[in-house]
Motif scaffolding. Sequence first.
Motif, PDB file in Angstrom:
ATOM      1  N   MET A   1       0.826  -1.185   0.000  1.00 34.91           N
ATOM      2  CA  MET A   1       0.000   0.000   0.000  1.00 34.91           C
ATOM      3  C   MET A   1       0.873   1.252   0.000  1.00 34.91           C
ATOM      4  O   MET A   1       1.931   1.278   0.608  1.00 34.91           O
ATOM      5  CB  MET A   1      -0.881   0.037   1.242  1.00 34.91           C
ATOM      6  CG  MET A   1      -2.067  -0.916   1.188  1.00 34.91           C
ATOM      7  SD  MET A   1      -3.009  -0.836   2.721  1.00 34.91           S
ATOM      8  CE  MET A   1      -4.099   0.495   2.356  1.00 34.91           C
ATOM      9  N   VAL A   2       0.388   2.258  -0.634  1.00 34.86           N
ATOM     10  CA  VAL A   2       1.094   3.522  -0.692  1.00 34.86           C
ATOM     11  C   VAL A   2       0.510   4.443   0.372  1.00 34.86           C
ATOM     12  O   VAL A   2      -0.692   4.638   0.433  1.00 34.86           O
ATOM     13  CB  VAL A   2       0.973   4.157  -2.094  1.00 34.86           C
ATOM     14  CG1 VAL A   2       1.638   5.504  -2.122  1.00 34.86           C
ATOM     15  CG2 VAL A   2       1.534   3.235  -3.148  1.00 34.86           C
ATOM     16  N   LYS A   3       1.403   4.996   1.206  1.00 37.24           N
ATOM     17  CA  LYS A   3       0.941   5.924   2.236  1.00 37.24           C
ATOM     18  C   LYS A   3       0.713   7.291   1.619  1.00 37.24           C
ATOM     19  O   LYS A   3       1.468   7.745   0.767  1.00 37.24           O
ATOM     20  CB  LYS A   3       1.974   6.043   3.349  1.00 37.24           C
ATOM     21  CG  LYS A   3       2.105   4.811   4.179  1.00 37.24           C
ATOM     22  CD  LYS A   3       3.080   5.065   5.307  1.00 37.24           C
ATOM     23  CE  LYS A   3       3.217   3.830   6.166  1.00 37.24           C
ATOM     24  NZ  LYS A   3       4.140   4.057   7.270  1.00 37.24           N
ATOM     25  N   LYS A   4      -0.319   7.962   2.087  1.00 37.07           N
ATOM     26  CA  LYS A   4      -0.619   9.307   1.624  1.00 37.07           C
ATOM     27  C   LYS A   4       0.313  10.289   2.343  1.00 37.07           C
ATOM     28  O   LYS A   4       0.466  10.223   3.555  1.00 37.07           O
ATOM     29  CB  LYS A   4      -2.081   9.641   1.918  1.00 37.07           C
ATOM     30  CG  LYS A   4      -2.590  10.823   1.159  1.00 37.07           C
ATOM     31  CD  LYS A   4      -4.074  10.977   1.375  1.00 37.07           C
ATOM     32  CE  LYS A   4      -4.600  12.067   0.493  1.00 37.07           C
ATOM     33  NZ  LYS A   4      -6.041  12.237   0.676  1.00 37.07           N
ATOM     34  N   VAL A   5       0.943  11.155   1.585  1.00 41.21           N
ATOM     35  CA  VAL A   5       1.912  12.099   2.144  1.00 41.21           C
ATOM     36  C   VAL A   5       1.179  13.313   2.690  1.00 41.21           C
ATOM     37  O   VAL A   5       0.389  13.938   1.995  1.00 41.21           O
ATOM     38  CB  VAL A   5       2.937  12.532   1.069  1.00 41.21           C
ATOM     39  CG1 VAL A   5       3.893  13.557   1.633  1.00 41.21           C
ATOM     40  CG2 VAL A   5       3.673  11.328   0.538  1.00 41.21           C
ATOM     41  N   ASN A   6       1.431  13.616   3.953  1.00 39.28           N
ATOM     42  CA  ASN A   6       0.845  14.779   4.591  1.00 39.28           C
ATOM     43  C   ASN A   6       1.800  15.957   4.382  1.00 39.28           C
ATOM     44  O   ASN A   6       2.852  16.026   5.004  1.00 39.28           O
ATOM     45  CB  ASN A   6       0.630  14.498   6.079  1.00 39.28           C
ATOM     46  CG  ASN A   6      -0.070  15.640   6.789  1.00 39.28           C
ATOM     47  OD1 ASN A   6      -0.445  16.641   6.187  1.00 39.28           O
ATOM     48  ND2 ASN A   6      -0.238  15.481   8.090  1.00 39.28           N
ATOM     49  N   THR A   7       1.431  16.873   3.484  1.00 41.72           N
ATOM     50  CA  THR A   7       2.338  17.975   3.148  1.00 41.72           C
ATOM     51  C   THR A   7       2.510  18.959   4.297  1.00 41.72           C
ATOM     52  O   THR A   7       3.592  19.519   4.467  1.00 41.72           O
ATOM     53  CB  THR A   7       1.846  18.726   1.896  1.00 41.72           C
ATOM     54  OG1 THR A   7       0.512  19.177   2.117  1.00 41.72           O
ATOM     55  CG2 THR A   7       1.894  17.826   0.684  1.00 41.72           C
ATOM     56  N   LYS A   8       1.466  19.182   5.099  1.00 42.17           N
ATOM     57  CA  LYS A   8       1.610  20.109   6.229  1.00 42.17           C
ATOM     58  C   LYS A   8       2.614  19.565   7.244  1.00 42.17           C
ATOM     59  O   LYS A   8       3.448  20.294   7.759  1.00 42.17           O
ATOM     60  CB  LYS A   8       0.257  20.343   6.907  1.00 42.17           C
ATOM     61  CG  LYS A   8      -0.566  21.416   6.272  1.00 42.17           C
ATOM     62  CD  LYS A   8      -1.739  21.737   7.155  1.00 42.17           C
ATOM     63  CE  LYS A   8      -2.514  22.893   6.544  1.00 42.17           C
ATOM     64  NZ  LYS A   8      -3.646  23.280   7.393  1.00 42.17           N
ATOM     65  N   GLY A   9       2.520  18.286   7.529  1.00 38.54           N
ATOM     66  CA  GLY A   9       3.457  17.681   8.476  1.00 38.54           C
ATOM     67  C   GLY A   9       4.875  17.684   7.938  1.00 38.54           C
ATOM     68  O   GLY A   9       5.828  17.889   8.683  1.00 38.54           O
ATOM     69  N   LEU A  10       5.016  17.464   6.633  1.00 41.78           N
ATOM     70  CA  LEU A  10       6.332  17.473   6.006  1.00 41.78           C
ATOM     71  C   LEU A  10       6.955  18.867   6.050  1.00 41.78           C
ATOM     72  O   LEU A  10       8.140  19.016   6.359  1.00 41.78           O
ATOM     73  CB  LEU A  10       6.233  16.978   4.559  1.00 41.78           C
ATOM     74  CG  LEU A  10       7.525  16.785   3.797  1.00 41.78           C
ATOM     75  CD1 LEU A  10       8.371  15.707   4.468  1.00 41.78           C
ATOM     76  CD2 LEU A  10       7.241  16.414   2.361  1.00 41.78           C
ATOM     77  N   VAL A  11       6.138  19.881   5.788  1.00 40.76           N
ATOM     78  CA  VAL A  11       6.634  21.263   5.822  1.00 40.76           C
ATOM     79  C   VAL A  11       7.022  21.647   7.249  1.00 40.76           C
ATOM     80  O   VAL A  11       8.045  22.300   7.469  1.00 40.76           O
ATOM     81  CB  VAL A  11       5.582  22.231   5.244  1.00 40.76           C
ATOM     82  CG1 VAL A  11       5.954  23.677   5.509  1.00 40.76           C
ATOM     83  CG2 VAL A  11       5.407  21.991   3.763  1.00 40.76           C
ATOM     84  N   LYS A  12       6.225  21.204   8.240  1.00 36.42           N
ATOM     85  CA  LYS A  12       6.549  21.516   9.639  1.00 36.42           C
ATOM     86  C   LYS A  12       7.845  20.852  10.081  1.00 36.42           C
ATOM     87  O   LYS A  12       8.534  21.352  10.956  1.00 36.42           O
ATOM     88  CB  LYS A  12       5.404  21.080  10.559  1.00 36.42           C
ATOM     89  CG  LYS A  12       4.221  22.007  10.505  1.00 36.42           C
ATOM     90  CD  LYS A  12       3.161  21.582  11.491  1.00 36.42           C
ATOM     91  CE  LYS A  12       1.981  22.528  11.431  1.00 36.42           C
ATOM     92  NZ  LYS A  12       0.928  22.159  12.390  1.00 36.42           N
ATOM     93  N   LYS A  13       8.179  19.716   9.484  1.00 37.92           N
ATOM     94  CA  LYS A  13       9.438  19.060   9.808  1.00 37.92           C
ATOM     95  C   LYS A  13      10.613  19.681   9.064  1.00 37.92           C
ATOM     96  O   LYS A  13      11.721  19.747   9.577  1.00 37.92           O
ATOM     97  CB  LYS A  13       9.375  17.570   9.449  1.00 37.92           C
ATOM     98  CG  LYS A  13       8.552  16.752  10.380  1.00 37.92           C
ATOM     99  CD  LYS A  13       8.600  15.301   9.969  1.00 37.92           C
ATOM    100  CE  LYS A  13       7.774  14.429  10.899  1.00 37.92           C
ATOM    101  NZ  LYS A  13       7.823  13.018  10.507  1.00 37.92           N
ATOM    102  N   LEU A  14      10.375  20.141   7.831  1.00 33.98           N
ATOM    103  CA  LEU A  14      11.474  20.651   7.010  1.00 33.98           C
ATOM    104  C   LEU A  14      11.893  22.075   7.364  1.00 33.98           C
ATOM    105  O   LEU A  14      13.073  22.396   7.290  1.00 33.98           O
ATOM    106  CB  LEU A  14      11.100  20.583   5.527  1.00 33.98           C
ATOM    107  CG  LEU A  14      11.144  19.207   4.898  1.00 33.98           C
ATOM    108  CD1 LEU A  14      10.733  19.279   3.434  1.00 33.98           C
ATOM    109  CD2 LEU A  14      12.517  18.601   5.020  1.00 33.98           C
TER     110      LEU A  14
END
Length: 155
Positions: A1-14
């Motif tokens: 299965m492919v996980k859906k990427v959470n862009t808000k969480g990714l931006v908060k980490k980056l």
Amino acid sequence: MVKKVNTKGLVKKLIPRILKAAIWGTLTFVFVYYLPTLIYPMSFLPAGYNQFFYLFAGICVFFAVVTKLFSGTILEYAFSIAKALIIIIYFISVFNGGIVSLTMPMEEATVNLVVDLKAILTILILVNLLGIAKTMFQLTRFLAKKVETGHFSVH
């Protein structure tokens, strides 16, 4: 299965990583390039060694930024090892294998100066090899923690 990427969480980490890397790169630039040029002007370096100084500063700043950007990942350790290897190659090429020769024109004559820096070159290489060993121990600890917590499986 492919996980859906959470862009808000990714931006908060980056964003904090990018800011930390930018600050670390700026501090490295100040201590490796800016302060030494204030203390010791570039015009006093022998001809041709200015480019080596610029290259050294660039290597230090690049790897400071990249290692902070990838901190907490396995790439941090890969870049630390790459930095040590590149610095070893840099020192060997700059010191011409340990023998530095300069030709300086004086008032009425030309002075040829040959300096044997093999001992200093050996010390610089050994310090970087110790850095590689330290990074390997840190990498081993990092991977052991990943295996213990279950984030990394070994089959």
